[in-house]
Design a protein around this motif. Sequence first.
Motif, PDB file in Angstrom:
ATOM      1  N   LYS A 146     -24.191  -0.739  29.357  1.00 49.57           N
ATOM      2  CA  LYS A 146     -23.701  -1.583  28.584  1.00 49.57           C
ATOM      3  C   LYS A 146     -22.014  -2.181  29.185  1.00 49.57           C
ATOM      4  O   LYS A 146     -22.065  -3.214  28.709  1.00 49.57           O
ATOM      5  CB  LYS A 146     -23.733  -1.584  26.779  1.00 49.57           C
ATOM      6  N   GLN A 147     -21.964  -2.166  30.524  1.00 49.96           N
ATOM      7  CA  GLN A 147     -20.837  -2.390  30.831  1.00 49.96           C
ATOM      8  C   GLN A 147     -21.463  -3.306  31.377  1.00 49.96           C
ATOM      9  O   GLN A 147     -22.223  -3.247  32.067  1.00 49.96           O
ATOM     10  CB  GLN A 147     -20.120  -1.171  31.795  1.00 49.96           C
ATOM     11  N   PRO A 148     -20.868  -4.907  32.545  1.00 49.13           N
ATOM     12  CA  PRO A 148     -20.941  -5.841  32.991  1.00 49.13           C
ATOM     13  C   PRO A 148     -21.169  -4.978  34.350  1.00 49.13           C
ATOM     14  O   PRO A 148     -20.517  -4.474  35.205  1.00 49.13           O
ATOM     15  CB  PRO A 148     -19.161  -6.887  33.143  1.00 49.13           C
ATOM     16  N   THR A 149     -21.514  -5.698  35.093  1.00 49.67           N
ATOM     17  CA  THR A 149     -22.253  -5.065  36.523  1.00 49.67           C
ATOM     18  C   THR A 149     -21.397  -5.424  37.623  1.00 49.67           C
ATOM     19  O   THR A 149     -20.665  -7.181  36.966  1.00 49.67           O
ATOM     20  CB  THR A 149     -24.007  -5.390  37.501  1.00 49.67           C
ATOM     21  N   THR A 150     -21.287  -5.546  38.689  1.00 49.19           N
ATOM     22  CA  THR A 150     -19.834  -5.664  39.539  1.00 49.19           C
ATOM     23  C   THR A 150     -20.199  -7.791  40.020  1.00 49.19           C
ATOM     24  O   THR A 150     -19.679  -8.540  39.961  1.00 49.19           O
ATOM     25  CB  THR A 150     -20.198  -5.496  41.006  1.00 49.19           C
ATOM     26  N   ALA A 151     -21.350  -7.743  39.524  1.00 49.36           N
ATOM     27  CA  ALA A 151     -22.225  -8.897  40.377  1.00 49.36           C
ATOM     28  C   ALA A 151     -21.662 -10.351  39.261  1.00 49.36           C
ATOM     29  O   ALA A 151     -21.380 -11.240  39.484  1.00 49.36           O
ATOM     30  CB  ALA A 151     -23.251  -8.992  40.564  1.00 49.36           C
ATOM     31  N   TYR A 152     -21.948  -9.592  37.720  1.00 52.53           N
ATOM     32  CA  TYR A 152     -21.813 -10.680  36.820  1.00 52.53           C
ATOM     33  C   TYR A 152     -20.530 -10.759  37.096  1.00 52.53           C
ATOM     34  O   TYR A 152     -19.904 -11.769  36.462  1.00 52.53           O
ATOM     35  CB  TYR A 152     -21.948  -9.712  35.566  1.00 52.53           C
ATOM     36  N   ILE A 153     -18.902  -9.467  36.790  1.00 45.70           N
ATOM     37  CA  ILE A 153     -18.354  -9.862  36.862  1.00 45.70           C
ATOM     38  C   ILE A 153     -17.201 -10.818  38.191  1.00 45.70           C
ATOM     39  O   ILE A 153     -16.817 -11.483  37.623  1.00 45.70           O
ATOM     40  CB  ILE A 153     -17.202  -8.444  36.831  1.00 45.70           C
ATOM     41  N   ALA A 154     -18.526 -10.664  38.986  1.00 45.16           N
ATOM     42  CA  ALA A 154     -17.529 -11.493  40.178  1.00 45.16           C
ATOM     43  C   ALA A 154     -17.948 -12.796  40.259  1.00 45.16           C
ATOM     44  O   ALA A 154     -17.273 -13.660  40.162  1.00 45.16           O
ATOM     45  CB  ALA A 154     -18.793 -11.009  41.293  1.00 45.16           C
ATOM     46  N   LEU A 155     -18.787 -12.909  39.987  1.00 46.20           N
ATOM     47  CA  LEU A 155     -19.151 -14.290  39.162  1.00 46.20           C
ATOM     48  C   LEU A 155     -18.607 -15.629  38.047  1.00 46.20           C
ATOM     49  O   LEU A 155     -18.091 -16.485  37.998  1.00 46.20           O
ATOM     50  CB  LEU A 155     -20.724 -14.472  38.729  1.00 46.20           C
ATOM     51  N   VAL A 156     -18.066 -14.499  37.034  1.00 46.16           N
ATOM     52  CA  VAL A 156     -16.909 -15.140  36.017  1.00 46.16           C
ATOM     53  C   VAL A 156     -15.568 -14.530  36.055  1.00 46.16           C
ATOM     54  O   VAL A 156     -15.192 -14.708  35.165  1.00 46.16           O
ATOM     55  CB  VAL A 156     -17.315 -14.866  33.872  1.00 46.16           C
ATOM     56  N   LYS A 157     -15.535 -14.223  37.420  1.00 44.06           N
ATOM     57  CA  LYS A 157     -13.720 -13.431  37.144  1.00 44.06           C
ATOM     58  C   LYS A 157     -13.134 -13.945  37.350  1.00 44.06           C
ATOM     59  O   LYS A 157     -11.816 -13.917  36.759  1.00 44.06           O
ATOM     60  CB  LYS A 157     -13.487 -12.332  38.271  1.00 44.06           C
ATOM     61  N   ASP A 158     -13.382 -15.486  37.407  1.00 48.17           N
ATOM     62  CA  ASP A 158     -11.717 -16.331  37.120  1.00 48.17           C
ATOM     63  C   ASP A 158     -11.564 -17.120  35.682  1.00 48.17           C
ATOM     64  O   ASP A 158     -10.669 -17.768  35.927  1.00 48.17           O
ATOM     65  CB  ASP A 158     -11.792 -17.947  38.332  1.00 48.17           C
ATOM     66  N   PHE A 159     -12.733 -17.181  34.884  1.00 41.95           N
ATOM     67  CA  PHE A 159     -13.026 -17.452  34.011  1.00 41.95           C
ATOM     68  C   PHE A 159     -12.633 -16.605  32.251  1.00 41.95           C
ATOM     69  O   PHE A 159     -12.438 -16.362  31.682  1.00 41.95           O
ATOM     70  CB  PHE A 159     -14.100 -18.044  33.718  1.00 41.95           C
ATOM     71  N   TYR A 160     -13.346 -15.225  32.123  1.00 39.85           N
ATOM     72  CA  TYR A 160     -13.214 -14.599  31.193  1.00 39.85           C
ATOM     73  C   TYR A 160     -12.405 -13.893  31.410  1.00 39.85           C
ATOM     74  O   TYR A 160     -11.770 -13.404  32.485  1.00 39.85           O
ATOM     75  CB  TYR A 160     -14.344 -13.954  31.546  1.00 39.85           C
ATOM     76  N   LEU A 161     -11.603 -12.982  30.371  1.00 40.27           N
ATOM     77  CA  LEU A 161     -10.070 -12.852  30.095  1.00 40.27           C
ATOM     78  C   LEU A 161     -10.427 -11.108  30.908  1.00 40.27           C
ATOM     79  O   LEU A 161      -8.985 -10.567  31.877  1.00 40.27           O
ATOM     80  CB  LEU A 161      -9.556 -12.269  29.277  1.00 40.27           C
ATOM     81  N   TRP A 162     -11.605 -10.371  30.808  1.00 31.67           N
ATOM     82  CA  TRP A 162     -12.416  -8.974  31.018  1.00 31.67           C
ATOM     83  C   TRP A 162     -12.223  -9.238  32.479  1.00 31.67           C
ATOM     84  O   TRP A 162     -12.514  -8.082  33.504  1.00 31.67           O
ATOM     85  CB  TRP A 162     -13.382  -8.633  30.475  1.00 31.67           C
ATOM     86  N   GLY A 163     -13.168 -10.179  33.577  1.00 29.99           N
ATOM     87  CA  GLY A 163     -13.133 -10.474  34.536  1.00 29.99           C
ATOM     88  C   GLY A 163     -12.363 -10.267  35.542  1.00 29.99           C
ATOM     89  O   GLY A 163     -10.637  -9.448  35.281  1.00 29.99           O
TER      90      GLY A 163
END
Length: 233
Positions: free
Chosen positions: A216-233
């Motif tokens: 249930k943890q975000p994947t590395t690819a998902y984090i990389a995509l949204v890292k500039d926006f989501y607080l958890w990125g």
Amino acid sequence: MQPFQFKQFAVAHSRSTMQVGTDAVLLGAWTKHASPQRILDVGTGCGIIALMLAQRYATAVIEAIDYDTTSVDEANENFTHSSFTERLSAKQVDFRAFENSTKYDLIVSNPPYFNTKIKPTAESRRLARNTETLPYPALVKGVAKALAKTGSFCCVLPANAIKEFIADAELVGLIANEILYIKYNNTAEISVALMLFSFTDKALQIDTVVLYEDTKQPTTAYIALVKDFYLWG
């Protein structure tokens, strides 16, 4: 409902027809253009995608439109409270009647998805979610009219609408250049696709991003995509 807090702005979304959602955030983060100066956001809702693009493209002027007056009001309030306010504006307009002499470098849309007999009962939500207010042929026709010859059109669509949308787009000269399939996890079916169209005929690039691990943890690819926006990125 509390505003949704991103790294560089907050989005109130209690009055808009559609609230902040994963599809919109993915589109805002993925949308591609080297350096757009004029951007049009079709169906802006609360203004989330327009705000994301204002953050990404520091010199771009972004016009946002929506069928729903209440959504436009909330989008403009969100724009006013952001640090990008001078480059953002929203107005109420039916895209099928949209007229502007300016050609846009980039057009984005999180369009109405559903073309079914079962529809939400609330009128504003029904209109926002169903293609009766902006059928795919009308959307791509409007995009082809407003897009600069070297421009890009990016949108997010459900998996079952991809072939139909590509066919409609080709009729007005828009060609699918890139598709990013989105899967919730490794065992899930493709849920939506992020798509890039232009007037340039070139080899179609296709990729896939899985959002969550089995844990249930975000994947590395998902984090990389949204890292500039989501607080958890």
